[in-house]
Design a protein around this motif. Structure first.
Motif, PDB file in Angstrom:
ATOM      1  N   UNK A   4     -34.377  71.671  72.621  1.00  0.00           N
ATOM      2  CA  UNK A   4     -34.129  70.260  71.945  1.00  0.00           C
ATOM      3  C   UNK A   4     -33.001  70.735  70.584  1.00  0.00           C
ATOM      4  N   UNK A   5     -33.711  71.261  69.545  1.00  0.00           N
ATOM      5  CA  UNK A   5     -32.355  71.582  68.992  1.00  0.00           C
ATOM      6  C   UNK A   5     -31.472  71.665  68.992  1.00  0.00           C
ATOM      7  N   UNK A   6     -31.173  73.003  69.590  1.00  0.00           N
ATOM      8  CA  UNK A   6     -30.408  73.815  70.335  1.00  0.00           C
ATOM      9  C   UNK A   6     -29.047  72.462  70.884  1.00  0.00           C
ATOM     10  N   UNK A   7     -29.731  71.597  71.680  1.00  0.00           N
ATOM     11  CA  UNK A   7     -28.485  70.736  72.423  1.00  0.00           C
ATOM     12  C   UNK A   7     -28.259  69.660  71.724  1.00  0.00           C
ATOM     13  N   UNK A   8     -29.336  69.198  70.471  1.00  0.00           N
ATOM     14  CA  UNK A   8     -28.747  68.174  69.641  1.00  0.00           C
ATOM     15  C   UNK A   8     -27.124  68.903  68.968  1.00  0.00           C
ATOM     16  N   UNK A   9     -27.872  70.181  68.415  1.00  0.00           N
ATOM     17  CA  UNK A   9     -26.895  70.720  67.161  1.00  0.00           C
ATOM     18  C   UNK A   9     -25.373  71.136  68.630  1.00  0.00           C
ATOM     19  N   UNK A  10     -25.345  71.599  69.494  1.00  0.00           N
ATOM     20  CA  UNK A  10     -24.723  71.926  70.493  1.00  0.00           C
ATOM     21  C   UNK A  10     -23.779  70.670  70.398  1.00  0.00           C
ATOM     22  N   UNK A  11     -24.361  69.345  70.735  1.00  0.00           N
ATOM     23  CA  UNK A  11     -23.507  68.544  71.199  1.00  0.00           C
ATOM     24  C   UNK A  11     -22.855  67.645  69.947  1.00  0.00           C
ATOM     25  N   UNK A  12     -23.622  67.497  68.655  1.00  0.00           N
ATOM     26  CA  UNK A  12     -22.573  67.086  67.798  1.00  0.00           C
ATOM     27  C   UNK A  12     -22.067  68.184  67.344  1.00  0.00           C
ATOM     28  N   UNK A  13     -21.926  69.576  67.660  1.00  0.00           N
ATOM     29  CA  UNK A  13     -20.902  70.593  66.628  1.00  0.00           C
ATOM     30  C   UNK A  13     -19.075  70.476  67.762  1.00  0.00           C
ATOM     31  N   UNK A  14     -19.551  69.796  69.190  1.00  0.00           N
ATOM     32  CA  UNK A  14     -18.925  69.754  70.208  1.00  0.00           C
ATOM     33  C   UNK A  14     -18.107  68.433  69.813  1.00  0.00           C
ATOM     34  N   UNK A  15     -18.484  67.331  69.797  1.00  0.00           N
ATOM     35  CA  UNK A  15     -18.428  66.585  69.376  1.00  0.00           C
ATOM     36  C   UNK A  15     -16.997  66.300  68.651  1.00  0.00           C
ATOM     37  N   UNK A  16     -17.724  67.037  67.030  1.00  0.00           N
ATOM     38  CA  UNK A  16     -16.973  67.458  65.916  1.00  0.00           C
ATOM     39  C   UNK A  16     -15.619  68.468  65.946  1.00  0.00           C
ATOM     40  N   UNK A  17     -15.765  68.705  66.777  1.00  0.00           N
ATOM     41  CA  UNK A  17     -14.287  68.999  67.792  1.00  0.00           C
ATOM     42  C   UNK A  17     -13.289  68.722  68.349  1.00  0.00           C
ATOM     43  N   UNK A  18     -14.091  67.356  68.678  1.00  0.00           N
ATOM     44  CA  UNK A  18     -13.565  66.343  69.870  1.00  0.00           C
ATOM     45  C   UNK A  18     -12.985  66.212  71.336  1.00  0.00           C
ATOM     46  N   UNK A  19     -14.453  67.373  71.230  1.00  0.00           N
ATOM     47  CA  UNK A  19     -14.826  67.157  72.945  1.00  0.00           C
ATOM     48  C   UNK A  19     -14.828  65.628  73.083  1.00  0.00           C
ATOM     49  N   UNK A  20     -14.759  65.488  73.792  1.00  0.00           N
ATOM     50  CA  UNK A  20     -15.236  64.163  74.898  1.00  0.00           C
ATOM     51  C   UNK A  20     -16.771  63.435  74.430  1.00  0.00           C
ATOM     52  N   UNK A  21     -17.138  62.411  73.787  1.00  0.00           N
ATOM     53  CA  UNK A  21     -19.133  62.551  73.610  1.00  0.00           C
ATOM     54  C   UNK A  21     -19.686  62.278  75.132  1.00  0.00           C
ATOM     55  N   UNK A  22     -18.783  62.135  75.655  1.00  0.00           N
ATOM     56  CA  UNK A  22     -19.423  61.581  77.611  1.00  0.00           C
ATOM     57  C   UNK A  22     -19.670  63.733  77.395  1.00  0.00           C
ATOM     58  N   UNK A  23     -18.591  64.303  77.813  1.00  0.00           N
ATOM     59  CA  UNK A  23     -18.888  65.375  77.932  1.00  0.00           C
ATOM     60  C   UNK A  23     -19.671  66.287  77.286  1.00  0.00           C
ATOM     61  N   UNK A  24     -19.826  66.261  75.743  1.00  0.00           N
ATOM     62  CA  UNK A  24     -20.602  66.596  75.083  1.00  0.00           C
ATOM     63  C   UNK A  24     -22.076  66.664  75.284  1.00  0.00           C
TER      64      UNK A  24
END
Length: 442
Positions: A4-24
């Motif tokens: 869970x921790x890894x998935x959330x951190x990855x989602x936030x990191x991708x979002x901050x890198x401007x990857x579309x939030x749906x893809x993140x």
């Protein structure tokens, strides 16, 4: 490490890198499922089946978008904006502009707060009100990050404190789940327990208004995404304004009668506009299509968030995360409160819904709080604060998504950097700090 921790951190990191939030959300869900011991095929199945959980919400937003576009055709937003512009043009001096800014901020704050409690239409007002006033915000050189903080505060703080509308639902979820976990409470205790945490968000908002974003910021005057480019011939007709007000009243009334779903209210509003002739029948297809385009972003993110939530629940690592917290506390209340707030933050930011977080954390936080000797008020405070803490700042939260949908109508407002990061810094961090302090002193 916990999936869970890894998935959330990855989602936030991708979002901050401007990857579309749906893809993140999608990529993070798959990674979280694989790390949680679920094979790829089953992870995809769980994710796709989970999409249906928010299908009604996504459909509601599509109808609300249609209602918003329909209201714009009546000229109601133009009517309001014109009067505000007239106010601005009476005097161009700095004092008048400052007063206009403050009145505009107050109006947005009041409307956002009312949308949660007094007139529980949630984010439905944003696509109706915000796009038409973007030109005014541009003239006043208002930093839209500040407006995002104002709107998100109004969409989150009232339900934490006041037991009306969505607040009644939030308090009921807390009460029912605490009772199911072995600690029945009087719902009347919740506002008192949530007073200081809610006040912390207000302090954060004031900091944003008077310090962080008080400087002017320039934007270009661009057409909004849903603008057809045609002047509405009914813009200034008194009859169309009256019909628009009637449609709003009917929508609010239906929402009061059917508070569990926004579909009847949105449908009623659109129907009134059609039947009264405020929208011509030959415009109906265009109105619905434009409304769906306007709210499609929110709908798809909410669908992806539901799939993400189902996958991380299926890993079983949420329970493992909370149990790990219990294992390192060793009876220390300070450590217990800090770790419980951290777990609530991780889960809520990942799921994007404070209402969905409460049932997950309550079953484990109640016995944990009792074990370390926290009072009933303290346990209520920690559950309410930990549940709501990620709502402001979460990429998949409808509060932040709604703010972005309105402020980005002309394509000049980034969801992550202009909505999520500012609201996280000014609303979430104060709530985390004061939430911990409140649980320790109650």
């Amino acid at each position: 490490m916990n999936a869970v921790v890894i998935a959330v951190i990855l989602m936030l990191a991708l979002s901050l890198l401007r990857v579309h939030v749906v893809l993140a959300l999608t990529v993070s869900a798959i990674v979280g499922g694989l790390l949680g011991g679920i094979n790829f095929s089953e992870t995809v199945t769980i994710f796709t089946e989970g999409l249906g959980e928010n299908a009604e919400i996504a459909f509601s937003y599509a109808l609300l978008g249609a209602f918003a576009v329909g209201l714009s055709k009546t000229g109601l937003p133009t009517f309001l904006v014109t009067h505000l512009q007239n106010w601005m043009q009476k005097s161009g001096d700095t004092d008048r502009q400052t007063l206009t800014r403050m009145l505009l901020f107050l109006m947005l704050l009041v409307v956002a707060c009312m949308s949660q409690n007094l007139i529980p239409i949630h984010i439905a007002f944003i696509p109706i009100l915000i796009p038409p006033i973007l030109t005014i915000l541009n003239k006043l050189e208002v930093d839209r990050r500040l407006v995002a903080c104002i709107l998100t505060f109004g969409l989150t703080a009232p339900y934490m404190l006041l037991p009306y509308g969505f607040g009644q639902l939030f308090h009921r979820i807390i009460s029912d789940n605490m009772a199911a976990s072995g600690l029945p409470i009087d719902m009347g205790l919740i506002p008192g327990a949530m007073l200081l945490p809610t006040a912390s968000s207000l302090l954060g908002l004031l900091f944003a208004v008077f310090i962080t974003y008080r400087q002017k910021r320039s934007y270009n005057d661009l057409p909004i995404a849903s603008d057809s480019g045609e002047e509405d011939e009914q813009s200034y007709r008194k009859s169309s304004i009256i019909l628009a007000v009637v449609a709003v009243i009917v929508t609010v009334g239906v929402q009061w009668i059917y508070p569990d779903s926004m579909v009847p209210a949105a449908l009623a509003g659109v129907t009134v506009l059609l039947l009264t002739g405020a929208i011509r029948f030959n415009q109906a297809d265009q109105v619905v299509t434009e409304g769906m385009k306007m709210m499609a972003f929110i709908g798809f993110v909410m669908l992806a968030a539901a799939g993400f939530a189902d996958v991380i629940r299926a890993t079983g690592d949420i329970e493992q995360l909370v149990n790990s917290v219990a294992g390192v506390i060793n009876g220390n209340q300070v450590i217990a409160v800090f770790l419980m707030m951290t777990v609530g933050l991780i889960i809520t930011v990942g799921i994007g819904s404070s209402f969905s977080t409460i049932p997950i954390i309550t079953a484990l936080f109640v016995p944990l709080g009792i074990e370390v000797g926290l009072s009933t008020l303290a346990i209520i405070s920690i559950i309410g604060s930990a549940g709501a803490i990620g709502d402001a700042g979460a990429p998949a939260s409808d509060s932040t998504l709604g703010s972005t949908a309105g402020l980005n109508a002309d394509g000049q407002h980034n969801h992550i950097w202009d909505t999520c990061v500012p609201t996280f810094l000014h609303l979430t961090i104060p709530l985390f700090i004061v939430g911990c302090i409140t649980a320790l002193i109650l």
